[in-house]
Design a protein around this motif. Sequence first.
Motif, mmCIF file in Angstrom:
data_model
loop_
_atom_site.group_PDB
_atom_site.id
_atom_site.type_symbol
_atom_site.label_atom_id
_atom_site.label_comp_id
_atom_site.label_asym_id
_atom_site.label_seq_id
_atom_site.Cartn_x
_atom_site.Cartn_y
_atom_site.Cartn_z
ATOM 1 N N GLY A 158 12.786 -45.853 -73.378
ATOM 2 C CA GLY A 158 12.278 -46.419 -72.130
ATOM 3 C C GLY A 158 13.353 -46.728 -71.113
ATOM 4 N N ILE A 159 14.598 -46.410 -71.442
ATOM 5 C CA ILE A 159 15.699 -46.606 -70.502
ATOM 6 C C ILE A 159 15.704 -45.437 -69.530
ATOM 7 N N THR A 160 15.740 -45.754 -68.238
ATOM 8 C CA THR A 160 15.724 -44.713 -67.208
ATOM 9 C C THR A 160 17.095 -44.523 -66.561
ATOM 10 N N VAL A 161 17.913 -45.559 -66.568
ATOM 11 C CA VAL A 161 19.273 -45.495 -66.018
ATOM 12 C C VAL A 161 20.181 -46.282 -66.956
ATOM 13 N N MET A 162 21.330 -45.682 -67.286
ATOM 14 C CA MET A 162 22.346 -46.395 -68.068
ATOM 15 C C MET A 162 23.704 -46.008 -67.519
ATOM 16 N N ASP A 163 24.448 -46.990 -67.062
ATOM 17 C CA ASP A 163 25.802 -46.784 -66.569
ATOM 18 C C ASP A 163 26.734 -47.690 -67.362
ATOM 19 N N ILE A 164 27.909 -47.171 -67.701
ATOM 20 C CA ILE A 164 28.919 -47.976 -68.376
ATOM 21 C C ILE A 164 30.165 -47.991 -67.494
ATOM 22 N N TYR A 165 30.688 -49.190 -67.243
ATOM 23 C CA TYR A 165 31.891 -49.395 -66.452
ATOM 24 C C TYR A 165 32.969 -49.982 -67.350
ATOM 25 N N CYS A 166 34.223 -49.669 -67.029
ATOM 26 C CA CYS A 166 35.344 -50.149 -67.833
ATOM 27 C C CYS A 166 36.414 -50.744 -66.932
ATOM 28 N N THR A 167 36.926 -51.900 -67.328
ATOM 29 C CA THR A 167 38.122 -52.467 -66.707
ATOM 30 C C THR A 167 38.998 -52.973 -67.841
ATOM 31 N N GLY A 168 40.216 -52.437 -67.924
ATOM 32 C CA GLY A 168 41.063 -52.776 -69.071
ATOM 33 C C GLY A 168 40.366 -52.328 -70.341
ATOM 34 N N ILE A 215 25.117 -51.256 -67.498
ATOM 35 C CA ILE A 215 23.972 -51.598 -66.648
ATOM 36 C C ILE A 215 22.823 -50.697 -67.071
ATOM 37 N N ILE A 216 21.706 -51.311 -67.399
ATOM 38 C CA ILE A 216 20.513 -50.582 -67.844
ATOM 39 C C ILE A 216 19.359 -50.883 -66.906
ATOM 40 N N GLU A 217 18.645 -49.838 -66.528
ATOM 41 C CA GLU A 217 17.339 -49.992 -65.887
ATOM 42 C C GLU A 217 16.339 -49.361 -66.837
ATOM 43 N N ALA A 218 15.245 -50.048 -67.063
ATOM 44 C CA ALA A 218 14.286 -49.589 -68.062
ATOM 45 C C ALA A 218 12.862 -49.826 -67.587
ATOM 46 N N ARG A 219 11.960 -49.056 -68.183
ATOM 47 C CA ARG A 219 10.539 -49.230 -67.879
ATOM 48 C C ARG A 219 10.088 -50.629 -68.304
ATOM 49 N N GLU A 220 8.987 -51.028 -67.759
ATOM 50 C CA GLU A 220 8.433 -52.359 -68.017
ATOM 51 C C GLU A 220 8.173 -52.608 -69.501
ATOM 52 N N ASP A 221 7.836 -51.550 -70.257
ATOM 53 C CA ASP A 221 7.495 -51.713 -71.674
ATOM 54 C C ASP A 221 8.721 -51.678 -72.596
ATOM 55 N N PHE A 222 9.923 -51.542 -72.043
ATOM 56 C CA PHE A 222 11.141 -51.503 -72.848
ATOM 57 C C PHE A 222 11.454 -52.879 -73.436
ATOM 58 N N THR A 223 11.869 -52.887 -74.699
ATOM 59 C CA THR A 223 12.441 -54.087 -75.319
ATOM 60 C C THR A 223 13.622 -53.662 -76.188
ATOM 61 N N PHE A 224 14.586 -54.554 -76.327
ATOM 62 C CA PHE A 224 15.734 -54.270 -77.181
ATOM 63 C C PHE A 224 15.301 -54.180 -78.645
ATOM 64 N N GLU A 225 14.264 -54.916 -78.999
ATOM 65 C CA GLU A 225 13.760 -54.877 -80.383
ATOM 66 C C GLU A 225 13.184 -53.495 -80.702
ATOM 67 N N LYS A 226 12.410 -52.938 -79.777
ATOM 68 C CA LYS A 226 11.847 -51.593 -80.004
ATOM 69 C C LYS A 226 12.958 -50.554 -80.061
ATOM 70 N N LYS A 227 13.963 -50.695 -79.195
ATOM 71 C CA LYS A 227 15.076 -49.753 -79.214
ATOM 72 C C LYS A 227 15.830 -49.847 -80.533
ATOM 73 N N ALA A 228 16.084 -51.057 -80.998
ATOM 74 C CA ALA A 228 16.789 -51.242 -82.273
ATOM 75 C C ALA A 228 16.010 -50.615 -83.429
ATOM 76 N N MET A 271 5.862 -48.179 -60.740
ATOM 77 C CA MET A 271 6.060 -48.877 -62.011
ATOM 78 C C MET A 271 7.238 -49.845 -61.874
ATOM 79 N N THR A 272 7.059 -51.038 -62.367
ATOM 80 C CA THR A 272 8.106 -52.049 -62.348
ATOM 81 C C THR A 272 9.199 -51.676 -63.348
#
Length: 112
Positions: A41-51, A57-70, A1-2
């Motif tokens: 549909g998010i499969t990987v979520m990493d949060i990095y901090c500097t200051g 960084i998000i990796e998500a399935r092909e059918d993921f959209t920010f609109e559907k998540k919202a 799956m992409t």
Amino acid sequence: MTTQKFCLALDLQEDANLIEEYKELHKNVWPEIIDSIKDSGITVMDIYCTGNRLFMIIEAREDFTFEKKAALDSENPKVQEWETLMWKFQQALPWAKPGQKWILTEKIFDLK
């Protein structure tokens, strides 16, 4: 799956105590929040901090959209409670639209 990959940015309040508290909260994210992230549909979520700058960084399935998540998030009282709590620590980037938190970044380089 992409899969799709996204990078987003957001700032925290310029306060060392709030930044540490934010980091501590993210060591034990509420299970309902983890479930909502995965259900969108998010499969990987990493949060990095500097200051006080955050990068997500998000990796998500092909059918993921920010609109559907919202849409899913708006119907989930626990997600709304978490987001309200997080806003205590976060501040919008100067170029954010009103009410906008995480800003999608533009990919400008790809090592191939």
